[in-house]
Design a protein around this motif. Structure first.
Motif, PDB file in Angstrom:
ATOM      1  N   GLY A  95      -3.439  -9.561  -7.496  1.00 64.18           N
ATOM      2  CA  GLY A  95      -3.334  -8.310  -6.756  1.00 64.18           C
ATOM      3  C   GLY A  95      -3.577  -8.436  -5.273  1.00 64.18           C
ATOM      4  N   LEU A  96      -3.597  -9.643  -4.760  1.00 67.37           N
ATOM      5  CA  LEU A  96      -3.761  -9.805  -3.318  1.00 67.37           C
ATOM      6  C   LEU A  96      -3.071 -11.079  -2.851  1.00 67.37           C
ATOM      7  CD1 LEU A  96      -7.038 -11.523  -2.440  1.00 67.37           C
ATOM      8  CD2 LEU A  96      -6.747 -10.648  -4.760  1.00 67.37           C
ATOM      9  N   GLN A  97      -2.767 -11.080  -1.575  1.00 67.71           N
ATOM     10  CA  GLN A  97      -2.257 -12.300  -0.939  1.00 67.71           C
ATOM     11  C   GLN A  97      -3.229 -12.704   0.164  1.00 67.71           C
ATOM     12  OE1 GLN A  97       1.992 -12.281  -0.200  1.00 67.71           O
ATOM     13  NE2 GLN A  97       2.360 -11.185  -2.111  1.00 67.71           N
ATOM     14  N   CYS A  98      -3.110 -12.105   1.359  1.00 67.02           N
ATOM     15  CA  CYS A  98      -4.066 -12.486   2.409  1.00 67.02           C
ATOM     16  C   CYS A  98      -5.448 -11.908   2.131  1.00 67.02           C
ATOM     17  CB  CYS A  98      -3.581 -12.054   3.784  1.00 67.02           C
ATOM     18  SG  CYS A  98      -3.847 -10.306   4.147  1.00 67.02           S
ATOM     19  N   GLY A  99      -5.510 -10.799   1.400  1.00 64.09           N
ATOM     20  CA  GLY A  99      -6.780 -10.208   1.029  1.00 64.09           C
ATOM     21  C   GLY A  99      -7.392  -9.292   2.072  1.00 64.09           C
ATOM     22  N   PHE A 100      -6.699  -9.093   3.180  1.00 70.66           N
ATOM     23  CA  PHE A 100      -7.314  -8.282   4.235  1.00 70.66           C
ATOM     24  C   PHE A 100      -7.529  -6.839   3.791  1.00 70.66           C
ATOM     25  CE2 PHE A 100      -8.033  -6.109   8.157  1.00 70.66           C
ATOM     26  CZ  PHE A 100      -8.829  -7.026   8.834  1.00 70.66           C
ATOM     27  N   CYS A 101      -6.571  -6.308   3.073  1.00 65.77           N
ATOM     28  CA  CYS A 101      -6.653  -4.909   2.635  1.00 65.77           C
ATOM     29  C   CYS A 101      -7.560  -4.730   1.418  1.00 65.77           C
ATOM     30  CB  CYS A 101      -5.258  -4.402   2.272  1.00 65.77           C
ATOM     31  SG  CYS A 101      -4.583  -5.248   0.810  1.00 65.77           S
ATOM     32  N   THR A 102      -7.867  -5.827   0.743  1.00 64.37           N
ATOM     33  CA  THR A 102      -8.416  -5.751  -0.617  1.00 64.37           C
ATOM     34  C   THR A 102      -9.759  -5.012  -0.723  1.00 64.37           C
ATOM     35  OG1 THR A 102      -7.265  -7.823  -1.060  1.00 64.37           O
ATOM     36  CG2 THR A 102      -8.881  -7.112  -2.684  1.00 64.37           C
ATOM     37  N   LEU A 158      -3.190   0.612   3.371  1.00 65.45           N
ATOM     38  CA  LEU A 158      -1.963  -0.123   3.678  1.00 65.45           C
ATOM     39  C   LEU A 158      -2.125  -1.608   3.354  1.00 65.45           C
ATOM     40  CD1 LEU A 158      -1.010   1.531   7.076  1.00 65.45           C
ATOM     41  CD2 LEU A 158      -0.526   2.291   4.735  1.00 65.45           C
ATOM     42  N   CYS A 159      -1.094  -2.157   2.698  1.00 66.98           N
ATOM     43  CA  CYS A 159      -1.041  -3.584   2.406  1.00 66.98           C
ATOM     44  C   CYS A 159       0.282  -4.125   2.925  1.00 66.98           C
ATOM     45  CB  CYS A 159      -1.155  -3.824   0.902  1.00 66.98           C
ATOM     46  SG  CYS A 159      -0.971  -5.572   0.470  1.00 66.98           S
ATOM     47  N   ARG A 160       0.184  -5.136   3.767  1.00 68.30           N
ATOM     48  CA  ARG A 160       1.400  -5.666   4.384  1.00 68.30           C
ATOM     49  C   ARG A 160       1.997  -6.804   3.559  1.00 68.30           C
ATOM     50  NH1 ARG A 160      -2.044  -8.659   9.196  1.00 68.30           N
ATOM     51  NH2 ARG A 160      -3.246  -9.896   7.741  1.00 68.30           N
ATOM     52  N   CYS A 161       1.299  -7.234   2.503  1.00 62.69           N
ATOM     53  CA  CYS A 161       1.709  -8.461   1.813  1.00 62.69           C
ATOM     54  C   CYS A 161       2.337  -8.245   0.448  1.00 62.69           C
ATOM     55  CB  CYS A 161       0.521  -9.388   1.613  1.00 62.69           C
ATOM     56  SG  CYS A 161      -0.386  -9.832   3.086  1.00 62.69           S
ATOM     57  N   THR A 162       1.715  -7.426  -0.376  1.00 61.75           N
ATOM     58  CA  THR A 162       1.978  -7.532  -1.817  1.00 61.75           C
ATOM     59  C   THR A 162       3.133  -6.709  -2.338  1.00 61.75           C
ATOM     60  OG1 THR A 162       0.498  -5.703  -2.346  1.00 61.75           O
ATOM     61  CG2 THR A 162      -0.489  -7.902  -2.241  1.00 61.75           C
ATOM     62  N   GLY A 163       3.526  -5.661  -1.620  1.00 62.52           N
ATOM     63  CA  GLY A 163       4.494  -4.731  -2.194  1.00 62.52           C
ATOM     64  C   GLY A 163       3.873  -3.798  -3.224  1.00 62.52           C
TER      65      GLY A 163
HETATM   66  S1  FES Z   1      -2.958  -8.666   0.622  1.00 60.70           S
HETATM   67 FE1  FES Z   1      -2.498  -8.944   2.721  1.00 60.70          FE
HETATM   68  S2  FES Z   1      -2.658  -6.933   3.549  1.00 60.70           S
HETATM   69 FE2  FES Z   1      -2.853  -6.637   1.416  1.00 60.70          FE
END
Ligand code: FES
Ligand code: FES
Length: 171
Positions: A99-106, A137-142
């Motif tokens: 459920g995450l990529q960069c994890g910034f929004c997590t 907002l999440c810029r990575c996961t869709g």
């Molecule tokens: S996982 Fe990168 S902004 Fe949500």
């Protein structure tokens, strides 16, 4: 000279007393004074939701609150979710569903969902979960895997609470 204020609050179940600049943001207080860096700061304008924490059980954008405003209140950050070395069901579900990529929004998303599942344990509908998360907002996961994680966590929390097992949806 900067105006300072003494505050007493409870952060993640622990009493905290501090003297803060009156203009210090809650997000800065958590990160810099208490070293709770799990709360992320993105836009600093109340738009992205990365800084979401719970204040007296309600989600709040910590970049829009002053630390001084939390005097006498309870604050919960993402660091409060895991206990005794065990991941919270939401954290486990994010792990299981990627459920995450960069994890910034997590962290902000986890706290928004933690509130949602406390108040609406029946939450399961995809569109409703997307509506709950519309301020994060999440810029990575869709969002697809985030929604799947939220549904899994909700199911597991219902089961743990003793409700009848819900038909699994792919896990
Ligand atoms: S996982 Fe990168 S902004 Fe949500
Ligand atoms: S950092 Fe607070 S809403 Fe973006």
């Amino acid at each position: 000279m900067a105006l300072r204020q003494r505050i007493r609050l409870v952060v993640n179940g622990k009493s905290v007393e501090s003297e803060v600049e009156a203009r210090m943001l809650l997000s800065d207080f958590l990160r810099e004074e208490l070293e709770l860096t799990g709360t992320h700061v993105g836009c600093e304008h109340g738009v992205c939701g990365a800084c979401t924490v719970l204040v007296d059980d309600l989600p709040a954008r910590s970049c829009l609150m002053l630390a001084a405003q939390t005097d006498g209140m309870r604050v919960e950050t993402v660091e409060s979710l895991a206990s005794d070395g065990n991941l919270h069901p939401l954290q486990q579900a994010f792990w299981d569903n990627h459920g995450l990529q960069c994890g910034f929004c997590t962290p902000g998303i986890l706290m928004t969902l933690a509130y949602a599942l406390r108040t609406r344990p029946e939450l399961d509908d995809e569109q409703e979960i997307r509506r709950v998360l519309s301020g994060n907002l999440c810029r990575c996961t869709g969002y697809q895997n985030i929604v799947a994680a939220a549904r899994q966590a909700a199911r597991h929390m219902r089961e743990a609470a003793g409700d009848a097992p819900v038909v699994a949806d792919g896990d």
